[in-house]
Enzyme design. Sequence first.
Site, PDB file in Angstrom:
ATOM      1  N   ALA A  27       0.810  -1.217   0.000  1.00  0.00           N
ATOM      2  CA  ALA A  27       0.000   0.000   0.000  1.00  0.00           C
ATOM      3  C   ALA A  27       0.849   1.275   0.000  1.00  0.00           C
ATOM      4  O   ALA A  27       0.423   2.309  -0.515  1.00  0.00           O
ATOM      5  CB  ALA A  27      -0.934  -0.012   1.201  1.00  0.00           C
ATOM      6  N   THR A  31       0.573   5.552  -1.717  1.00  0.00           N
ATOM      7  CA  THR A  31       0.179   6.712  -0.896  1.00  0.00           C
ATOM      8  C   THR A  31       0.452   8.020  -1.641  1.00  0.00           C
ATOM      9  O   THR A  31      -0.283   8.988  -1.500  1.00  0.00           O
ATOM     10  CB  THR A  31       0.911   6.737   0.474  1.00  0.00           C
ATOM     11  OG1 THR A  31       2.316   6.680   0.249  1.00  0.00           O
ATOM     12  CG2 THR A  31       0.482   5.586   1.364  1.00  0.00           C
ATOM     13  N   HIS A 126      -4.082  -9.949  -3.477  1.00  0.00           N
ATOM     14  CA  HIS A 126      -5.259  -9.631  -2.663  1.00  0.00           C
ATOM     15  C   HIS A 126      -6.444  -9.190  -3.518  1.00  0.00           C
ATOM     16  O   HIS A 126      -7.333  -8.491  -3.042  1.00  0.00           O
ATOM     17  CB  HIS A 126      -4.903  -8.566  -1.624  1.00  0.00           C
ATOM     18  CG  HIS A 126      -3.930  -9.066  -0.589  1.00  0.00           C
ATOM     19  ND1 HIS A 126      -3.194  -8.249   0.223  1.00  0.00           N
ATOM     20  CD2 HIS A 126      -3.579 -10.325  -0.238  1.00  0.00           C
ATOM     21  CE1 HIS A 126      -2.424  -8.986   1.027  1.00  0.00           C
ATOM     22  NE2 HIS A 126      -2.642 -10.245   0.755  1.00  0.00           N
ATOM     23  N   CYS A 134     -20.059 -12.131  -6.635  1.00  0.00           N
ATOM     24  CA  CYS A 134     -21.118 -12.735  -5.818  1.00  0.00           C
ATOM     25  C   CYS A 134     -20.501 -13.908  -5.050  1.00  0.00           C
ATOM     26  O   CYS A 134     -19.895 -14.795  -5.653  1.00  0.00           O
ATOM     27  CB  CYS A 134     -22.269 -13.221  -6.697  1.00  0.00           C
ATOM     28  SG  CYS A 134     -23.438 -14.234  -5.742  1.00  0.00           S
ATOM     29  N   CYS A 162     -28.661 -14.681  -8.399  1.00  0.00           N
ATOM     30  CA  CYS A 162     -28.969 -15.701  -7.378  1.00  0.00           C
ATOM     31  C   CYS A 162     -29.311 -15.101  -6.019  1.00  0.00           C
ATOM     32  O   CYS A 162     -29.636 -15.832  -5.086  1.00  0.00           O
ATOM     33  CB  CYS A 162     -27.788 -16.667  -7.243  1.00  0.00           C
ATOM     34  SG  CYS A 162     -26.393 -15.977  -6.343  1.00  0.00           S
ATOM     35  N   SER A 200       5.851  -1.667   1.662  1.00  0.00           N
ATOM     36  CA  SER A 200       5.076  -2.643   2.430  1.00  0.00           C
ATOM     37  C   SER A 200       5.645  -2.777   3.836  1.00  0.00           C
ATOM     38  O   SER A 200       6.861  -2.837   4.004  1.00  0.00           O
ATOM     39  CB  SER A 200       5.092  -4.011   1.737  1.00  0.00           C
ATOM     40  OG  SER A 200       4.437  -4.964   2.556  1.00  0.00           O
ATOM     41  N   ASN A 225      11.255   1.291   1.731  1.00  0.00           N
ATOM     42  CA  ASN A 225      10.067   1.563   2.548  1.00  0.00           C
ATOM     43  C   ASN A 225      10.338   2.754   3.456  1.00  0.00           C
ATOM     44  O   ASN A 225      11.460   2.970   3.899  1.00  0.00           O
ATOM     45  CB  ASN A 225       9.717   0.338   3.405  1.00  0.00           C
ATOM     46  CG  ASN A 225       8.269   0.345   3.859  1.00  0.00           C
ATOM     47  OD1 ASN A 225       7.364   0.471   3.032  1.00  0.00           O
ATOM     48  ND2 ASN A 225       8.029   0.231   5.144  1.00  0.00           N
TER      49      ASN A 225
HETATM   50  P1  NAD Z   1       0.761  -1.311   5.195  1.00  0.00           P
HETATM   51  O1  NAD Z   1      -0.252  -0.230   5.342  1.00  0.00           O
HETATM   52  O2  NAD Z   1       0.812  -2.365   6.232  1.00  0.00           O
HETATM   53  O3  NAD Z   1       2.223  -0.670   5.137  1.00  0.00           O
HETATM   54  C1  NAD Z   1       2.542   0.354   4.243  1.00  0.00           C
HETATM   55  C2  NAD Z   1       4.021   0.650   4.399  1.00  0.00           C
HETATM   56  O4  NAD Z   1       4.364   1.570   3.385  1.00  0.00           O
HETATM   57  C3  NAD Z   1       4.388   1.277   5.736  1.00  0.00           C
HETATM   58  O5  NAD Z   1       5.413   0.524   6.344  1.00  0.00           O
HETATM   59  C4  NAD Z   1       4.866   2.693   5.382  1.00  0.00           C
HETATM   60  O6  NAD Z   1       6.040   3.043   6.097  1.00  0.00           O
HETATM   61  C5  NAD Z   1       5.210   2.566   3.923  1.00  0.00           C
HETATM   62  N1  NAD Z   1       4.956   3.777   3.131  1.00  0.00           N
HETATM   63  C6  NAD Z   1       3.863   4.566   3.141  1.00  0.00           C
HETATM   64  N2  NAD Z   1       3.980   5.526   2.222  1.00  0.00           N
HETATM   65  C7  NAD Z   1       5.180   5.331   1.619  1.00  0.00           C
HETATM   66  C8  NAD Z   1       5.876   5.999   0.580  1.00  0.00           C
HETATM   67  N3  NAD Z   1       5.351   7.061  -0.035  1.00  0.00           N
HETATM   68  N4  NAD Z   1       7.074   5.525   0.211  1.00  0.00           N
HETATM   69  C9  NAD Z   1       7.636   4.444   0.832  1.00  0.00           C
HETATM   70  N5  NAD Z   1       7.029   3.780   1.820  1.00  0.00           N
HETATM   71  C10 NAD Z   1       5.803   4.215   2.199  1.00  0.00           C
HETATM   72  O7  NAD Z   1       0.590  -1.920   3.742  1.00  0.00           O
HETATM   73  P2  NAD Z   1       0.878  -3.389   3.179  1.00  0.00           P
HETATM   74  O8  NAD Z   1       2.165  -3.910   3.709  1.00  0.00           O
HETATM   75  O9  NAD Z   1       0.653  -3.325   1.712  1.00  0.00           O
HETATM   76  O10 NAD Z   1      -0.268  -4.315   3.789  1.00  0.00           O
HETATM   77  C11 NAD Z   1      -1.564  -3.879   4.012  1.00  0.00           C
HETATM   78  C12 NAD Z   1      -2.677  -4.430   3.131  1.00  0.00           C
HETATM   79  O11 NAD Z   1      -3.285  -3.251   2.716  1.00  0.00           O
HETATM   80  C13 NAD Z   1      -2.384  -5.129   1.868  1.00  0.00           C
HETATM   81  O12 NAD Z   1      -2.917  -6.368   1.957  1.00  0.00           O
HETATM   82  C14 NAD Z   1      -3.192  -4.383   0.782  1.00  0.00           C
HETATM   83  O13 NAD Z   1      -4.068  -5.261   0.142  1.00  0.00           O
HETATM   84  C15 NAD Z   1      -4.029  -3.412   1.519  1.00  0.00           C
HETATM   85  N6  NAD Z   1      -4.165  -2.048   1.013  1.00  0.00           N
HETATM   86  C16 NAD Z   1      -4.019  -1.748  -0.312  1.00  0.00           C
HETATM   87  C17 NAD Z   1      -4.143  -0.432  -0.734  1.00  0.00           C
HETATM   88  C18 NAD Z   1      -3.984  -0.146  -2.212  1.00  0.00           C
HETATM   89  O14 NAD Z   1      -4.323  -0.994  -3.030  1.00  0.00           O
HETATM   90  N7  NAD Z   1      -3.449   1.014  -2.567  1.00  0.00           N
HETATM   91  C19 NAD Z   1      -4.386   0.591   0.171  1.00  0.00           C
HETATM   92  C20 NAD Z   1      -4.538   0.259   1.547  1.00  0.00           C
HETATM   93  C21 NAD Z   1      -4.420  -1.073   1.943  1.00  0.00           C
END
Ligand code: NAD
Length: 260
Positions: A27, A31, A126, A134, A162, A200, A225
């Site tokens: 995720a 961001t 995911h 459905c 359904c 991540s 990260n």
């Molecule tokens: P997480 O929220 O657990 O961790 C995100 C990590 O990214 C954090 O450690 C943070 O320090 C880092 N981070 C945030 N912004 C950053 C940037 N600009 N540059 C570098 N690092 C940055 O996310 P995760 O590990 O992906 O696990 C959470 C679950 O969230 C996943 O299963 C996913 O499916 C879901 N998710 C997905 C989305 C999306 O599709 N964009 C959004 C929210 C959650």
Amino acid sequence: MDDLNDKIQKAADWIAESATVVVFSGAGLSTESGIPDFRSPGGVWDKYDPEDFSFQNFLASEKSRERYWQLATEMYESIKNAPPNDAHLAIAELERLGKLDCVITQNIDGLHVKAGNSEERVIQLHGTSLYVTCLSCNKRYERDPIQERIRQGIRAPYCDDCGGPLKPATISFGQSMPVEEMQEADRRSSTCDLFIVIGSSLVVQPAASFPLIARRSGAKLVIVNRDPTPYDSVADLVIHGEAGVTMAGILQKVRKMVTN
Ligand code: NAD
């Protein structure tokens, strides 16, 4: 050259000299496209309790399904029109340069493909928020028409065919992982020579097992990260920084090396 530049150069060198590069995204990669992650301050779990959004709860009651759709709608609003950022674009360019085997993504936002990666090279562990399924008959719907029903006041939508409960085609806590995607991710992680984690926290299992599978199979492990992760100590290179500027810097150097 400062420490960060050294690290960016090293990551670029490794990409240029590797035959099989796998990117693993979370995720944090999105961001900078305006989509909140789960665990950063101000992220989704600051507002909601993850326990409330398990698959078991979704199945258990109409009230839970309504709450789930409320969160899912809020997330989809940020995802729907989000543009890919510099990190997505850099990863797409790695593919065009012939330097990417695949992306294994935990993200549900579709931004890798929007940035230009080919669908067959993106393994969505995911699922995707761009579709709805459905849970009874597996009929698949495009997301927007279902969101339109929510906008008109339906709080938890049901299948036209359904009558089963509809759920975004994403994997919730407690829901089975997709078998083919897991197998493919396992195969690619075991056979790559460079595995790059971007954005991540590496705490969501089983997805977070892939960096270790790659490392144990002999690949170099790079982690980009913002915050520390539990696997920093086993990584060959860790860059604590923003994904966009870091990946753009790495790409610039790779481009020079592979096109000269
Ligand atoms: P997480 O929220 O657990 O961790 C995100 C990590 O990214 C954090 O450690 C943070 O320090 C880092 N981070 C945030 N912004 C950053 C940037 N600009 N540059 C570098 N690092 C940055 O996310 P995760 O590990 O992906 O696990 C959470 C679950 O969230 C996943 O299963 C996913 O499916 C879901 N998710 C997905 C989305 C999306 O599709 N964009 C959004 C929210 C959650």
